[in-house]
Design an enzyme around this catalytic site. Structure first.
Site, PDB file in Angstrom:
ATOM      1  N   LYS A 253       0.846  -1.198   0.000  1.00 52.53           N
ATOM      2  CA  LYS A 253       0.000   0.000   0.000  1.00 52.53           C
ATOM      3  C   LYS A 253       0.883   1.250   0.000  1.00 52.53           C
ATOM      4  CE  LYS A 253      -4.012  -1.776   2.581  1.00 52.53           C
ATOM      5  NZ  LYS A 253      -5.029  -1.655   1.539  1.00 52.53           N
ATOM      6  N   ARG A 327     -10.130 -11.673   1.371  1.00 56.83           N
ATOM      7  CA  ARG A 327     -10.980 -12.695   0.754  1.00 56.83           C
ATOM      8  C   ARG A 327     -10.303 -14.065   0.765  1.00 56.83           C
ATOM      9  NH1 ARG A 327     -11.352  -9.319  -4.719  1.00 56.83           N
ATOM     10  NH2 ARG A 327     -11.084  -7.679  -3.175  1.00 56.83           N
TER      11      ARG A 327
HETATM   12  N1  BES Z   1      -8.285  -3.885   3.946  1.00 56.88           N
HETATM   13  C1  BES Z   1      -8.413  -3.453   2.627  1.00 56.88           C
HETATM   14  C2  BES Z   1      -9.714  -2.710   2.348  1.00 56.88           C
HETATM   15  C3  BES Z   1      -9.938  -1.394   3.056  1.00 56.88           C
HETATM   16  C4  BES Z   1      -9.637  -0.204   2.418  1.00 56.88           C
HETATM   17  C5  BES Z   1     -10.493  -1.354   4.309  1.00 56.88           C
HETATM   18  C6  BES Z   1      -9.858   0.996   3.062  1.00 56.88           C
HETATM   19  C7  BES Z   1     -10.718  -0.142   4.953  1.00 56.88           C
HETATM   20  C8  BES Z   1     -10.406   1.023   4.323  1.00 56.88           C
HETATM   21  C9  BES Z   1      -8.361  -4.632   1.667  1.00 56.88           C
HETATM   22  O1  BES Z   1      -7.587  -5.709   2.070  1.00 56.88           O
HETATM   23  C10 BES Z   1      -7.803  -4.138   0.368  1.00 56.88           C
HETATM   24  O2  BES Z   1      -6.719  -3.644   0.369  1.00 56.88           O
HETATM   25  N2  BES Z   1      -8.574  -4.261  -0.700  1.00 56.88           N
HETATM   26  C11 BES Z   1      -8.171  -3.805  -1.980  1.00 56.88           C
HETATM   27  C12 BES Z   1      -8.664  -4.802  -3.001  1.00 56.88           C
HETATM   28  C13 BES Z   1      -8.095  -4.593  -4.380  1.00 56.88           C
HETATM   29  C14 BES Z   1      -6.614  -4.832  -4.381  1.00 56.88           C
HETATM   30  C15 BES Z   1      -8.779  -5.531  -5.320  1.00 56.88           C
HETATM   31  C16 BES Z   1      -8.785  -2.433  -2.228  1.00 56.88           C
HETATM   32  O3  BES Z   1      -9.913  -2.184  -1.768  1.00 56.88           O
HETATM   33  O4  BES Z   1      -8.138  -1.595  -2.837  1.00 56.88           O
HETATM   34 ZN    ZN Z   2      -5.529  -5.504   1.573  1.00 59.42          ZN
END
Ligand code: BES
Ligand code: ZN
Ligand code: ZN
Length: 480
Positions: A253, A327
């Site tokens: 991230k 997931r």
């Molecule tokens: N934990 C995150 C989602 C999230 C984002 C929770 C902001 C709370 C606030 C999750 O694991 C994630 O990073 N999801 C990605 C999925 C994508 C890579 C398909 C996302 O939402 O960008």
């Molecule tokens: Zn994530």
């Protein structure tokens, strides 16, 4: 601290909170001075009369229970340095829900996470008294009122329990320490508890789950808590995403998006709060909660984009982004839960799963997904009553195709950025048995679970999203 008291409001020696929806009613003693102060009883407007020790708060309506929660939160925080607070009750339609809202407003609004602050948030309140005298000279049902105080206290305190774990920092919360919290809860609340370590996960072929936690120095855990109700009317299974930290893994991230990712365990914390309350309320259900706890980190042995993982139910998954890790953990946890619990009426999962859900429904609302429209709609009605916001997000046959993979059965990301909340939900549906598909609902709490600024009676940080709405829904199921 909060109690019903069989005295007229004027006979109680305490600072008073007075809820008003306009300035017409006869119980408002200070109309002139309120008007002089420019107070017009608008929703969330507040006026503190220091000399008479009275606080007036504007509310939308006496049957708008969420505006009462917000009003109480505002007023309580103005008066928190006083020793005694009092409020009159309101009868007309329903004293039970009014008193519940008052108590929830106080306990939820009075919460703060100040463990790491040298200067603590001071609350001097020793007693909060609800007078049986009311604004309408109608007769209050004392038993109803007492039940409301008891239930609201358990529900709000369980929500704060969830908030505390969400807010706790990642140097202290990792899968093993989260399992310890669950174990301690099982002891205090008489629940069955089983914790699986990594070697057990290997034995269970939970390779998708294991891959996510592989690069962390803190090994993964699967946590199972079980509550058996005396006259159980339903068998409910709840699954929580317990990412004690989500750095994104190798699909790292950006720095600005990584902060707050201690909150990626909020689904796990929610199901802990729910089972705590269900056991304290002695509800007539059987409840099994399962938590997939892992840390998504980087390292030489990290799982990679391009890997293919074989989940517990043999589904092969192409990893295209290691930040879509929740997931993967949930996939195996869902399979395990369905193997362990044979008789299931409902299976719900709670996860801070996608940023896309926040974009779709906004930061204060949870996304509801699944194949059972009645379940989504009934759940939503109860959620609204509890004060939580939800919105249904629809699957369709075109979206189902978005997680196709060229090399494996499915991919862990959608083919583009559209409908990311639903494609994540559809991914999870691949790990439900045929008979459980319609018993399932996926709740994406990525928005409301953790906010960096306060909203309503939620302070900045963890809100306890999922707890109150689920308790309201379970209660409606067993009181049908
Ligand atoms: N934990 C995150 C989602 C999230 C984002 C929770 C902001 C709370 C606030 C999750 O694991 C994630 O990073 N999801 C990605 C999925 C994508 C890579 C398909 C996302 O939402 O960008
Ligand atoms: Zn994530
Ligand atoms: Zn995550």
């Amino acid at each position: 601290m909060i109690k019903l008291i069989n005295k007229k409001i004027n006979d109680i020696d305490a600072s008073e909170i007075i809820l008003v929806k306009d300035l017409k009613s006869k119980y408002i003693k200070d109309v002139k001075i309120l008007k002089e102060n420019g107070f017009s009883a608008k929703n969330e407007e507040i006026c503190v009369l220091i000399e008479s020790s009275r606080v007036y708060v504007g509310i939308e309506d006496f049957e708008d229970y969420d505006s009462i929660r917000v009003g109480l939160s505002l007023a309580f925080n103005k008066l928190k340095l006083n020793k005694n607070i009092k409020i009159a009750s309101y009868v007309s339609k329903c004293s039970y829900w009014f008193i519940r809202a008052v108590v929830e407003g106080v306990i939820l609004g009075g919460y703060s996470f100040d463990k790491y602050k040298s200067e603590k948030n001071k609350i001097n309140v020793k007693s909060f008294q609800i007078s049986t005298e009311n604004y309408l000279d109608e007769k209050l049902n004392v038993d109803d009122a007492k039940e409301a105080i008891n239930e609201a206290s358990i529900i709000a305190n369980s929500t704060n329990f969830t908030r505390d774990i969400v807010n706790e920092i990642p140097n202290n919360i990792y899968p093993k320490s989260l399992a310890k919290i669950a174990k301690d809860l099982s002891k205090s609340n008489n629940l069955a508890c089983n914790i699986l370590k990594e070697e057990d996960l290997k034995e269970e072929n939970m390779n998708a789950f294991l891959a996510v936690g592989r690069a962390s120095v803190n090994p993964s855990r699967l946590i199972h808590l079980s509550y058996k109700g005396k006259n159980a009317k339903k068998n409910i299974v709840l699954i929580g995403k317990g990412l004690t930290y989500d750095s994104g893994g190798l699909s790292l991230k950006p720095a600005d998006y990584m902060v707050t990712m201690k909150s990626d365990k909020s689904g796990a914390c929610a199901v802990l709060g729910i089972i705590k309350a269900v056991s304290e309320l002695k509800m007539d259900v059987n409840l099994d909660v399962f938590i997939g706890a892992a840390e998504n980190m980087i390292g030489g042995n990290a799982y990679k984009p391009d890997d293919v993982l074989i989940a517990k139910n043999k589904t092969t998954i192409e990893v295209r982004n290691t930040d879509a890790e929740g997931r993967l953990v949930l996939a195996d946890t869902l399979c395990y839960a369905q193997e362990k619990i044979k008789k299931i009426d409902y299976i719900l999962d709670y996860a801070t799963l996608t940023g896309a859900c926040v974009v779709a429904v906004g930061p204060y609302t949870s996304g509801l997904m699944g194949y059972n429209d009645d379940l989504k709609s009934e759940f939503r009605t109860q959620a609204t009553k509890s004060g939580e916001l939800t919105a249904p997000l629809e699957f369709n046959k075109y979206l189902e195709k978005k997680i196709k993979s060229k090399i494996a059965d499915i991919s862990n990301t959608g083919e583009d950025r559209y409908a990311g909340a639903q494609t994540a939900g559809i991914f999870l549906s691949h790990f439900l048995t045929k008979e459980n598909k319609e018993k399932w609902m996926h709740i994406d709490i990525a928005g409301p679970a953790y906010r960096e600024s306060e909203w309503g009676y939620n302070p900045a940080g963890g809100s306890g999203a999922g707890v109150r709405m689920t308790l309201a829904w379970i209660s409606s199921l067993i009181n049908k």
